[in-house]
Design an enzyme around this catalytic site. Sequence first.
Site, short mmCIF file in Angstrom:
data_model
loop_
_atom_site.label_atom_id
_atom_site.label_comp_id
_atom_site.label_asym_id
_atom_site.label_seq_id
_atom_site.Cartn_x
_atom_site.Cartn_y
_atom_site.Cartn_z
CE LYS A 176 -25.92 -12.47 58.41
NZ LYS A 176 -27.33 -12.88 58.37
CG HIS A 307 -34.15 -14.17 62.72
ND1 HIS A 307 -34.89 -13.00 62.75
CD2 HIS A 307 -32.96 -13.85 62.16
CE1 HIS A 307 -34.18 -12.02 62.22
NE2 HIS A 307 -33.01 -12.50 61.87
#
Length: 375
Positions: A176, A307
Amino acid sequence: MSTVDLIRHIKLSTATLPLTVPISDAKVFTGRQKPMTEVVFLFAEITTEQGHTGLGFSYSKRAGGPAQYAHAKEVAEGIIGEDPNDIGKIYTKLLWAGASVGRSGVATQALAAIDIALYDLKAKRAGLPLAKLLGSYRDSVQTYNTSGGFLNATLDEVKERATQSIDDGIGGIKIKVGLPDSKEDLRRVAGIREHIGWDVPLMVDANQQWDRATALRMGRQLEEFNLVWIEEPLDAYDFEGHAHLAQVLDTPIATGEMLASVAEHKGLINANSCDIIQPDAPRVGGITQFLRLVALADERGLGLAPHFAMEIHLHLAAAYPREPWVEHFDWLDPLFEERLETKNGRMIVPDRPGLGVTLSGQARAWTTESVEFGA
């Protein structure tokens, strides 16, 4: 045995999966959300008169889980007595039962659990893994790990988890980014790239936290790290902004996970907003809807990296014509008796019929409410 069969029973249940540690991505560090501590699931278990069964699920990572369950309770009885093979017909019937609240978001995510259960049932009845029923192109899919790369973890922790993922046969690493201090983002990316080397695929995910100027600047600085993609650099609905980045950057742009309908994905595709599309079957309404949108994606030559929910998406990715990726998350492991195998950078399609998963005793213990319709 007759091919004519009817649905006689459906059980809906909602369960709360606690996360071991609170999870933070850029939305937490920019003040938009609080750390995530749990995931709420909606399970649908369907049984036919001939004794065939199917399991499906949807989920919400923050608010919305109770709403999914409430909507499903209102419409689920409508499938009793239907032929379970008529999945498109059943989906349309349920969609119109709740038409006044729309055709996206909670209204269709509630239907996703039922739709997925019907596909699971159909594949089990055929004695095939779901991927084979759909028409697979491969028996394994490239896989990358996400659950080890969140921003609540230190760089040393991310490195340790990356090493473990690679040792476990997972092929790529995603971390991230999107911190208020972009220099810290670059430090973490450089650190993990140096740690895993240049031969291991590396992706980054900004979780929609950059504005257009920042995304362009960061995209240019990230070019040197030979990334597989930059994910969600902008707001999920900024199709024009994503299209510009996809045009001017060498690094591919990936997005789509937050979109909640085929219509929204159609807008993304028509705007040429990404190189790699990332739909989520539970979020768009189930497998029926997922197959519609990936047909559009393939026509445009897009890569695919669904996802979350690898238990579902492994099968759907295996049936995509172009070489896809599947996202490895270990969060859901306690919910199921089975485990998915990873080897040499790929996730293996199980040879078990259907999705190849059954609910665990722990999933039953975490169930907070359930309701049943039919005999």
